[in-house]
Design a protein around this motif. Structure first.
Motif, PDB file in Angstrom:
ATOM      1  N   PRO A   1      -0.843   5.322  -3.984  1.00  0.00           N
ATOM      2  CA  PRO A   1      -2.193   5.508  -4.503  1.00  0.00           C
ATOM      3  C   PRO A   1      -3.256   4.941  -3.562  1.00  0.00           C
ATOM      4  N   ALA A   2      -2.844   4.529  -2.367  1.00  0.00           N
ATOM      5  CA  ALA A   2      -3.775   3.951  -1.397  1.00  0.00           C
ATOM      6  C   ALA A   2      -3.602   4.631  -0.045  1.00  0.00           C
ATOM      7  N   VAL A   3      -4.734   4.790   0.637  1.00  0.00           N
ATOM      8  CA  VAL A   3      -4.713   5.292   2.013  1.00  0.00           C
ATOM      9  C   VAL A   3      -5.652   4.426   2.831  1.00  0.00           C
ATOM     10  N   LEU A   4      -5.237   4.092   4.038  1.00  0.00           N
ATOM     11  CA  LEU A   4      -6.061   3.315   4.958  1.00  0.00           C
ATOM     12  C   LEU A   4      -6.763   4.294   5.886  1.00  0.00           C
ATOM     13  N   MET A   5      -8.024   4.573   5.614  1.00  0.00           N
ATOM     14  CA  MET A   5      -8.745   5.516   6.469  1.00  0.00           C
ATOM     15  C   MET A   5      -9.049   4.845   7.805  1.00  0.00           C
ATOM     16  N   ARG A   6      -8.607   5.481   8.864  1.00  0.00           N
ATOM     17  CA  ARG A   6      -8.634   4.895  10.212  1.00  0.00           C
ATOM     18  C   ARG A   6     -10.040   4.422  10.589  1.00  0.00           C
ATOM     19  N   ASN A   7     -10.103   3.187  11.083  1.00  0.00           N
ATOM     20  CA  ASN A   7     -11.357   2.573  11.541  1.00  0.00           C
ATOM     21  C   ASN A   7     -12.411   2.465  10.435  1.00  0.00           C
ATOM     22  N   HIS A   8     -11.965   2.515   9.179  1.00  0.00           N
ATOM     23  CA  HIS A   8     -12.920   2.468   8.067  1.00  0.00           C
ATOM     24  C   HIS A   8     -12.459   1.478   7.011  1.00  0.00           C
ATOM     25  N   GLY A   9     -11.404   1.793   6.286  1.00  0.00           N
ATOM     26  CA  GLY A   9     -10.933   0.885   5.253  1.00  0.00           C
ATOM     27  C   GLY A   9     -10.139   1.608   4.187  1.00  0.00           C
ATOM     28  N   PRO A  10      -9.677   0.884   3.164  1.00  0.00           N
ATOM     29  CA  PRO A  10      -8.825   1.481   2.145  1.00  0.00           C
ATOM     30  C   PRO A  10      -9.597   2.254   1.077  1.00  0.00           C
ATOM     31  N   PHE A  11      -9.012   3.364   0.655  1.00  0.00           N
ATOM     32  CA  PHE A  11      -9.419   4.086  -0.543  1.00  0.00           C
ATOM     33  C   PHE A  11      -8.200   4.115  -1.452  1.00  0.00           C
ATOM     34  N   THR A  12      -8.427   3.911  -2.744  1.00  0.00           N
ATOM     35  CA  THR A  12      -7.332   3.956  -3.703  1.00  0.00           C
ATOM     36  C   THR A  12      -7.690   4.893  -4.845  1.00  0.00           C
ATOM     37  N   VAL A  13      -6.659   5.456  -5.458  1.00  0.00           N
ATOM     38  CA  VAL A  13      -6.861   6.361  -6.582  1.00  0.00           C
ATOM     39  C   VAL A  13      -5.962   5.917  -7.735  1.00  0.00           C
ATOM     40  N   GLY A  14      -6.267   6.426  -8.927  1.00  0.00           N
ATOM     41  CA  GLY A  14      -5.442   6.104 -10.076  1.00  0.00           C
ATOM     42  C   GLY A  14      -5.695   7.063 -11.222  1.00  0.00           C
ATOM     43  N   ARG A  15      -4.849   6.971 -12.218  1.00  0.00           N
ATOM     44  CA  ARG A  15      -5.021   7.784 -13.425  1.00  0.00           C
ATOM     45  C   ARG A  15      -6.340   7.436 -14.102  1.00  0.00           C
ATOM     46  N   THR A  16      -6.736   6.175 -13.985  1.00  0.00           N
ATOM     47  CA  THR A  16      -8.030   5.702 -14.467  1.00  0.00           C
ATOM     48  C   THR A  16      -8.695   4.892 -13.366  1.00  0.00           C
ATOM     49  N   ALA A  17      -9.977   4.582 -13.568  1.00  0.00           N
ATOM     50  CA  ALA A  17     -10.671   3.734 -12.602  1.00  0.00           C
ATOM     51  C   ALA A  17     -10.035   2.345 -12.541  1.00  0.00           C
ATOM     52  N   LYS A  18      -9.583   1.829 -13.682  1.00  0.00           N
ATOM     53  CA  LYS A  18      -8.918   0.522 -13.697  1.00  0.00           C
ATOM     54  C   LYS A  18      -7.653   0.553 -12.859  1.00  0.00           C
ATOM     55  N   ASP A  19      -6.870   1.640 -12.946  1.00  0.00           N
ATOM     56  CA  ASP A  19      -5.659   1.769 -12.132  1.00  0.00           C
ATOM     57  C   ASP A  19      -6.007   1.756 -10.646  1.00  0.00           C
ATOM     58  N   ALA A  20      -7.093   2.438 -10.291  1.00  0.00           N
ATOM     59  CA  ALA A  20      -7.500   2.488  -8.883  1.00  0.00           C
ATOM     60  C   ALA A  20      -7.944   1.110  -8.396  1.00  0.00           C
ATOM     61  N   VAL A  21      -8.607   0.343  -9.258  1.00  0.00           N
ATOM     62  CA  VAL A  21      -8.991  -1.026  -8.894  1.00  0.00           C
ATOM     63  C   VAL A  21      -7.749  -1.889  -8.709  1.00  0.00           C
ATOM     64  N   LYS A  22      -6.779  -1.750  -9.612  1.00  0.00           N
ATOM     65  CA  LYS A  22      -5.528  -2.497  -9.464  1.00  0.00           C
ATOM     66  C   LYS A  22      -4.888  -2.203  -8.109  1.00  0.00           C
ATOM     67  N   ALA A  23      -4.833  -0.923  -7.722  1.00  0.00           N
ATOM     68  CA  ALA A  23      -4.241  -0.554  -6.433  1.00  0.00           C
ATOM     69  C   ALA A  23      -5.021  -1.180  -5.280  1.00  0.00           C
ATOM     70  N   ALA A  24      -6.346  -1.260  -5.407  1.00  0.00           N
ATOM     71  CA  ALA A  24      -7.164  -1.870  -4.358  1.00  0.00           C
ATOM     72  C   ALA A  24      -6.866  -3.360  -4.222  1.00  0.00           C
ATOM     73  N   VAL A  25      -6.679  -4.039  -5.361  1.00  0.00           N
ATOM     74  CA  VAL A  25      -6.327  -5.455  -5.333  1.00  0.00           C
ATOM     75  C   VAL A  25      -4.954  -5.648  -4.677  1.00  0.00           C
ATOM     76  N   MET A  26      -4.013  -4.805  -5.055  1.00  0.00           N
ATOM     77  CA  MET A  26      -2.647  -4.962  -4.561  1.00  0.00           C
ATOM     78  C   MET A  26      -2.513  -4.586  -3.092  1.00  0.00           C
ATOM     79  N   VAL A  27      -3.270  -3.586  -2.635  1.00  0.00           N
ATOM     80  CA  VAL A  27      -3.153  -3.213  -1.230  1.00  0.00           C
ATOM     81  C   VAL A  27      -3.664  -4.339  -0.336  1.00  0.00           C
ATOM     82  N   GLU A  28      -4.695  -5.041  -0.768  1.00  0.00           N
ATOM     83  CA  GLU A  28      -5.171  -6.173   0.024  1.00  0.00           C
ATOM     84  C   GLU A  28      -4.150  -7.302   0.025  1.00  0.00           C
ATOM     85  N   ASP A  29      -3.532  -7.544  -1.110  1.00  0.00           N
ATOM     86  CA  ASP A  29      -2.554  -8.628  -1.201  1.00  0.00           C
ATOM     87  C   ASP A  29      -1.359  -8.368  -0.282  1.00  0.00           C
TER      88      ASP A  29
END
Length: 228
Positions: free
Chosen positions: A161-189
């Motif tokens: 649910p996460a992609v690291l856009m080259r020279n830019h940063g992470p984008f995450t997606v989810g079934r809900t916005a909360k799921d996408a935020v969770k993925a953003a937290v976890m990808v950084e960790d």
């Protein structure tokens, strides 16, 4: 209740949810200043709710959230939407299962994006949440839907649910916005942990068989069913 009233209630609820979720980005130190954004699809409508452009996180509220169509045209709200609106809109148009999109410039995940290097699947947490390595998407400039195209093209060939856009940063997606935020937290960790592990030596990747088993367990068995 009339259809118009139902739609209005949905807008207000989502605007409140999206405003509150931006607080999670600052809570987990995934953004600085006005960078980053959260959006949510409006269920049953070709619309989305997204953060306004260039507004301080301290000033965000349900009232400042912007409703646009899935081409980025404002349909409700007094402020201009995020500069990443076109990317979010493209994702919603082409990935109908996605209900939320998040973008951050979180330090460690963005460092991997700057190197153009996927985060290898060397942790059970990565297998659980991302189903394999966290992929890198192509470089694209902000301003049109080029970033969105890169996100969609990359995620269509990945369980992540996460992609690291080259020279830019992470984008995450989810079934809900909360799921996408969770993925953003976890990808950084995991980006931080794998960076540290790589500085100490060469982390050992998990086998594809183990990744599949871990991913299936986490997605289908772990936690309270119906609450994911």
């Amino acid at each position: 209740m009339s259809l118009a009233a139902e739609i209005t209630d949905t807008f207000e609820e989502l605007r409140d949810t999206v405003a509150r979720l931006h607080g999670e980005l600052t809570r987990y130190e995934l953004v600085i200043w006005t960078a980053g954004n959260v959006s949510a699809r409006v269920p049953g409508h070709d619309l989305m709710v997204i953060k306004p452009s260039g507004v301080s996180y301290d000033a965000l509220s349900a009232e400042t959230m912007v409703v646009t169509d899935l081409y980025g045209e404002v349909v409700h709200g007094d402020l201009a939407p995020s500069s990443d609106t076109a990317a979010h809109a493209y994702v919603y148009r082409h990935l109908p299962e996605v209900g939320g999109v998040v973008h951050t410039h979180s330090t460690y995940a963005t460092a991997w994006a700057a190197r153009g290097e996927p985060i290898p699947c060397v942790l059970t947490m990565i297998a659980d949440e991302f189903g394999g390595e966290i992929p890198v998407g192509p470089f694209a400039l902000i301003g049109d839907d080029s970033i969105g195209r890169g996100i969609v093209e990359t995620l269509r060939s990945s369980r992540s649910p996460a992609v690291l856009m080259r020279n830019h940063g992470p984008f995450t997606v989810g079934r809900t916005a909360k799921d996408a935020v969770k993925a953003a937290v976890m990808v950084e960790d995991v980006a931080r942990t794998v960076h540290i592990a790589s500085a100490l030596g060469k982390p050992e990747p998990l086998s594809e068989e183990d990744i599949d088993r871990l991913y299936a367990r986490y997605q289908n068995v772990y936690g309270q069913q119906g609450e994911k």
